[in-house]
Structures are given as C-alpha cells and as structure tokens.
Design a protein around this motif. Structure first.
Motif, PDB file in Angstrom:
ATOM      1  N   GLY A 221       0.815  -1.211   0.000  1.00 33.81           N
ATOM      2  CA  GLY A 221       0.000   0.000   0.000  1.00 33.81           C
ATOM      3  C   GLY A 221       0.846   1.257   0.000  1.00 33.81           C
ATOM      4  N   VAL A 222       2.179   1.090  -0.088  1.00 34.75           N
ATOM      5  CA  VAL A 222       3.070   2.252  -0.152  1.00 34.75           C
ATOM      6  C   VAL A 222       3.040   2.810  -1.576  1.00 34.75           C
ATOM      7  CG1 VAL A 222       5.490   2.991  -0.032  1.00 34.75           C
ATOM      8  CG2 VAL A 222       4.574   1.396   1.675  1.00 34.75           C
ATOM      9  N   GLY A 223       2.930   4.115  -1.708  1.00 32.16           N
ATOM     10  CA  GLY A 223       2.970   4.739  -3.035  1.00 32.16           C
ATOM     11  C   GLY A 223       1.584   4.824  -3.646  1.00 32.16           C
ATOM     12  N   ALA A 224       1.295   3.947  -4.602  1.00 29.40           N
ATOM     13  CA  ALA A 224       0.053   4.043  -5.381  1.00 29.40           C
ATOM     14  C   ALA A 224      -1.205   4.056  -4.515  1.00 29.40           C
ATOM     15  CB  ALA A 224      -0.005   2.894  -6.390  1.00 29.40           C
ATOM     16  N   GLN A 225      -1.177   3.377  -3.387  1.00 26.10           N
ATOM     17  CA  GLN A 225      -2.383   3.349  -2.537  1.00 26.10           C
ATOM     18  C   GLN A 225      -2.342   4.400  -1.428  1.00 26.10           C
ATOM     19  OE1 GLN A 225      -3.728  -0.723  -1.394  1.00 26.10           O
ATOM     20  NE2 GLN A 225      -2.147  -1.474  -2.801  1.00 26.10           N
ATOM     21  N   GLY A 226      -1.288   5.191  -1.374  1.00 23.62           N
ATOM     22  CA  GLY A 226      -1.267   6.325  -0.443  1.00 23.62           C
ATOM     23  C   GLY A 226      -0.350   6.177   0.764  1.00 23.62           C
ATOM     24  N   GLY A 227       0.181   4.972   1.025  1.00 21.53           N
ATOM     25  CA  GLY A 227       1.096   4.799   2.164  1.00 21.53           C
ATOM     26  C   GLY A 227       2.422   5.510   1.909  1.00 21.53           C
ATOM     27  N   THR A 228       3.063   5.968   2.969  1.00 26.33           N
ATOM     28  CA  THR A 228       4.325   6.722   2.860  1.00 26.33           C
ATOM     29  C   THR A 228       5.309   6.221   3.933  1.00 26.33           C
ATOM     30  OG1 THR A 228       3.609   8.333   4.501  1.00 26.33           O
ATOM     31  CG2 THR A 228       3.077   8.838   2.194  1.00 26.33           C
ATOM     32  N   PRO A 229       6.587   6.617   3.824  1.00 27.36           N
ATOM     33  CA  PRO A 229       7.513   6.287   4.917  1.00 27.36           C
ATOM     34  C   PRO A 229       6.981   6.792   6.256  1.00 27.36           C
ATOM     35  CG  PRO A 229       8.751   6.988   3.003  1.00 27.36           C
ATOM     36  CD  PRO A 229       7.301   7.221   2.670  1.00 27.36           C
ATOM     37  N   GLY A 230       6.367   7.973   6.261  1.00 30.63           N
ATOM     38  CA  GLY A 230       5.822   8.526   7.504  1.00 30.63           C
ATOM     39  C   GLY A 230       4.711   7.656   8.071  1.00 30.63           C
ATOM     40  N   SER A 231       3.822   7.177   7.197  1.00 33.81           N
ATOM     41  CA  SER A 231       2.704   6.362   7.723  1.00 33.81           C
ATOM     42  C   SER A 231       3.225   5.024   8.232  1.00 33.81           C
ATOM     43  CB  SER A 231       1.598   6.178   6.674  1.00 33.81           C
ATOM     44  OG  SER A 231       2.049   5.452   5.562  1.00 33.81           O
ATOM     45  N   VAL A 232       4.226   4.466   7.560  1.00 33.03           N
ATOM     46  CA  VAL A 232       4.807   3.195   8.024  1.00 33.03           C
ATOM     47  C   VAL A 232       5.492   3.391   9.376  1.00 33.03           C
ATOM     48  CG1 VAL A 232       6.580   1.453   7.532  1.00 33.03           C
ATOM     49  CG2 VAL A 232       5.011   2.179   5.722  1.00 33.03           C
ATOM     50  N   ALA A 233       6.226   4.514   9.512  1.00 30.99           N
ATOM     51  CA  ALA A 233       6.914   4.794  10.785  1.00 30.99           C
ATOM     52  C   ALA A 233       5.896   4.881  11.913  1.00 30.99           C
ATOM     53  CB  ALA A 233       7.697   6.100  10.677  1.00 30.99           C
ATOM     54  N   LYS A 234       4.788   5.578  11.638  1.00 32.42           N
ATOM     55  CA  LYS A 234       3.770   5.782  12.676  1.00 32.42           C
ATOM     56  C   LYS A 234       3.111   4.452  13.045  1.00 32.42           C
ATOM     57  CE  LYS A 234      -0.096   8.831  13.451  1.00 32.42           C
ATOM     58  NZ  LYS A 234      -1.214   9.312  12.707  1.00 32.42           N
ATOM     59  N   LEU A 235       2.773   3.661  12.044  1.00 31.12           N
ATOM     60  CA  LEU A 235       2.082   2.396  12.327  1.00 31.12           C
ATOM     61  C   LEU A 235       2.979   1.412  13.065  1.00 31.12           C
ATOM     62  CD1 LEU A 235       0.211   1.677   8.958  1.00 31.12           C
ATOM     63  CD2 LEU A 235      -0.789   2.436  11.113  1.00 31.12           C
ATOM     64  N   MET A 236       4.244   1.362  12.662  1.00 36.44           N
ATOM     65  CA  MET A 236       5.127   0.325  13.206  1.00 36.44           C
ATOM     66  C   MET A 236       5.750   0.707  14.545  1.00 36.44           C
ATOM     67  SD  MET A 236       4.876  -2.278  11.247  1.00 36.44           S
ATOM     68  CE  MET A 236       6.227  -3.315  11.787  1.00 36.44           C
ATOM     69  N   GLY A 237       5.854   2.019  14.826  1.00 31.34           N
ATOM     70  CA  GLY A 237       6.382   2.452  16.124  1.00 31.34           C
ATOM     71  C   GLY A 237       7.682   1.746  16.467  1.00 31.34           C
ATOM     72  N   GLU A 238       7.727   1.148  17.650  1.00 34.07           N
ATOM     73  CA  GLU A 238       8.981   0.524  18.115  1.00 34.07           C
ATOM     74  C   GLU A 238       9.289  -0.801  17.397  1.00 34.07           C
ATOM     75  OE1 GLU A 238       8.577  -1.229  22.228  1.00 34.07           O
ATOM     76  OE2 GLU A 238       6.573  -0.382  22.009  1.00 34.07           O
ATOM     77  N   TYR A 239       8.376  -1.251  16.515  1.00 31.31           N
ATOM     78  CA  TYR A 239       8.617  -2.522  15.810  1.00 31.31           C
ATOM     79  C   TYR A 239       9.060  -2.303  14.357  1.00 31.31           C
ATOM     80  CZ  TYR A 239       6.241  -3.969  19.970  1.00 31.31           C
ATOM     81  OH  TYR A 239       5.918  -4.131  21.289  1.00 31.31           O
ATOM     82  N   GLY A 240       9.588  -1.117  14.083  1.00 29.40           N
ATOM     83  CA  GLY A 240      10.013  -0.785  12.724  1.00 29.40           C
ATOM     84  C   GLY A 240      11.020  -1.769  12.142  1.00 29.40           C
ATOM     85  N   HIS A 241      11.828  -2.391  13.016  1.00 31.00           N
ATOM     86  CA  HIS A 241      12.845  -3.331  12.517  1.00 31.00           C
ATOM     87  C   HIS A 241      12.194  -4.577  11.879  1.00 31.00           C
ATOM     88  CE1 HIS A 241      11.769  -4.374  16.609  1.00 31.00           C
ATOM     89  NE2 HIS A 241      12.159  -5.609  16.378  1.00 31.00           N
ATOM     90  N   LEU A 242      10.887  -4.782  12.131  1.00 28.80           N
ATOM     91  CA  LEU A 242      10.195  -5.934  11.527  1.00 28.80           C
ATOM     92  C   LEU A 242       9.533  -5.572  10.190  1.00 28.80           C
ATOM     93  CD1 LEU A 242       8.311  -7.297  14.702  1.00 28.80           C
ATOM     94  CD2 LEU A 242      10.474  -8.147  13.746  1.00 28.80           C
ATOM     95  N   ALA A 243       9.537  -4.289   9.841  1.00 24.64           N
ATOM     96  CA  ALA A 243       8.749  -3.821   8.692  1.00 24.64           C
ATOM     97  C   ALA A 243       9.408  -4.114   7.350  1.00 24.64           C
ATOM     98  CB  ALA A 243       8.515  -2.314   8.816  1.00 24.64           C
ATOM     99  N   VAL A 244       8.587  -4.598   6.421  1.00 24.79           N
ATOM    100  CA  VAL A 244       9.018  -4.811   5.041  1.00 24.79           C
ATOM    101  C   VAL A 244       8.013  -4.069   4.145  1.00 24.79           C
ATOM    102  CG1 VAL A 244       9.668  -6.535   3.307  1.00 24.79           C
ATOM    103  CG2 VAL A 244       9.710  -7.156   5.742  1.00 24.79           C
TER     104      VAL A 244
END
Ligand SMILES: O=C(O)c1cc(=O)[nH]c(=O)n1[C@@H]1O[C@H](COP(=O)(O)O)[C@@H](O)[C@H]1O
Length: 278
Positions: A221-244
C-alpha cells in the motif's frame, strides 16, 4: 537442501539491501506505458526487465501471481523463469499467491510454492488465513522444513477488509489481532526473527499489537495506494525493525529502463532506511 530459516535470511537481506519488497505486478496499463504488447511476449519482456532491475538491488521481490496466471501455462512458465532469475541474482522471492484452503488441499498449495521439487518454489508465499489459521498448518510445516516462510493476511490495505478483519472474536480481540498472535506463537524463540510473517496495509490508521509477533510485517500500500515512509513509521512504532514495506506500481512506473528501475528501488529502500533503528 539445508538452508537457514527464512526469517534469518530475510534479516540479512534487509540489512544488506534495505528493507523494501519490490513488487512485480505486470498490469496491462503499465505494459502499455513501457511500450510493450500485452500478450505473452510483453509479459516476458516486462518480467525480464524487472528481474534484471531487482535481482541485485532488492532484499525481497514479490511477483503477483495473478498477473501471470491470467496467461495460462505460458504465463506460469514466465513466472518460473522470473523466480529463478531473481533467486540466482541474490534476491529473496515472495510469491504473492494468497492461498488458503482446507488442510488437505493446503498441502498441495504448500508443495507448489514451498517444496524444493516445484518449479514455482519461492522463499515465501502469502497465505489467506480466512479458513481458520489452523488450516494453514501444512504450509507452516513445509516452510519450516525447507527454510522458507509465509505471510498471513492480517489487516489488509483495502478498505473492504475491515468488515472481516476488525470483527471481534469471542474473546474480544479482533480477527486481525488473532491472526497476528497465531503467527507470533510460531515465532517464539526465533532469532533474529521468525519465518511466519503477517500482512498489514500501510494505508491503515490503526493496526494490531505487534508485541508478541517476532516476525516480519509486509506492508503493502506504499505509493500508489497512499502509504508513505511517515505512515509506516507511525504504524510500526517501536517494531520498525520488523517492517518490510512493499512497493509495486510506484517503482514500476520508472520503467522500462532497467537502470531507472534500479535507481527507483534503491531510492525507495533509502527512504525506509530509518526502520532499522527502531
Ligand atoms: O498481500 C499483498 O501483497 C497485498 C495485501 C494487501 O493488503 N494489499 C495489497 O495491495 N497487496 C498487494 O500488494 C501490491 C500493491 O501494489 P501497489 O499498490 O502497486 O504498490 C499488489 O500486488 C497487491 O496485490
């Protein structure tokens, strides 16, 4: 063949190449935009260019299987060649097949995507747990035996998903949370992370609690569907190291030039480099 568990291999790949998953989604509109025909020759050229661009730049690459199935057996042959080219260049391959069925049929899906003997075997496959998480057991077992992984759909990026995924189970947790917890129960003790991942849309405003997951989180959902690095950072919080974070059209729009596709891939990975620190 003995290989390290998928979670460990993914961690190394993400540390070396950055955390993103580059998507191969041969939409007819994109094929037109690349100056290609929308027949099998066009699909072949599109896929070769993607494999050339991604095999040595992306940690993990996600071919969307439906775009190949639409061409019947010639399309599946192109998918097989694409998987082989990506893997030989060092990228991990996540087959986006979203499979899910009763256990006995699930065994056959597992063999198709996770067994060394299959020409479609990938490093991981997306699974739909909506026949019950337990129905995925044959795939979970084969993945574990072969050092491969799975990603179970938990909270998807599309707005329709919430009617099912935000519903509450008898214990009061949401269905999405139950799926994340089921995945986490298979990842206990795994170092540096487990091989049972989940899918969570980068477009969502809130997501399940990830504290017991210890596994990778694919964020389409990053890009074409509207997700951004900022939204991923906010959603993942302290679990960012698990994010792909998964990016398909936003990178593919840079084609057909392979060098431009490579640049778009490394730029996308750089824009998510901050995730490693969390
Ligand atoms: O499992 C997926 O990959 C997936 C789950 C989800 O919730 N949302 C979602 O968009 N996807 C896939 O992620 C890709 C998104 O493509 P783009 O919107 O072009 O980046 C497509 O291949 C979708 O099928």
């Amino acid at each position: 063949m003995v290989r390290a568990p998928f979670g460990a291999r993914l961690r190394v790949a993400m540390d070396q190449r950055g955390p993103i998953c580059a998507g191969i989604d041969p939409h007819p509109q994109l094929m037109h935009a690349w100056g290609l025909s929308t027949d099998i020759a066009g699909l072949t050229e599109f896929s070769r260019r993607c494999a050339d661009a991604f095999a040595e730049t992306a940690a993990i690459v996600k071919p969307q299987v439906a775009f190949f199935e639409a061409y019947g057996s010639p399309g599946l042959a192109v998918l097989e060649e694409t998987i082989a080219a990506l893997r030989s260049g060092g990228a991990l391959v996540l087959a986006d097949a979203k499979r899910g069925d009763i256990g006995s049929t699930m065994s056959a899906y597992a063999r198709a995507w996770l067994d060394d003997a299959s020409p479609l075997a990938s490093d991981a496959v997306t699974l739909s747990p909506y026949l019950g998480f337990g129905s995925l057991q044959p795939a979970l077992e084969l993945a574990q035996q072969t050092g491969r992984g799975v990603f179970a759909l938990a909270a998807t990026s599309n707005p329709e998903g919430r009617t099912v995924q935000r519903a509450r189970c008898s214990g009061g947790t949401t269905v999405a949370q139950m799926i994340v917890d089921e995945a986490g129960s298979r990842n206990r003790e795994a170092e540096p992370m487990g091989s049972v991942g989940v899918v969570i849309g980068a477009t969502l405003s809130e997501i399940p609690d990830l504290k017991d997951l210890n596994g990778p989180v694919l964020l389409p959902g990053v890009g074409a569907q509207g997700g951004t690095p900022g939204s991923v950072a906010k959603l993942m919080g302290e679990y960012g190291h698990l994010a792909v974070p998964a990016v398909s059209r936003d990178i593919l729009r840079s084609g057909p030039d392979v060098a431009r596709l490579r640049t778009a891939t490394t730029q996308a990975a750089e824009s998510f480099a901050f995730l490693k620190q969390s």
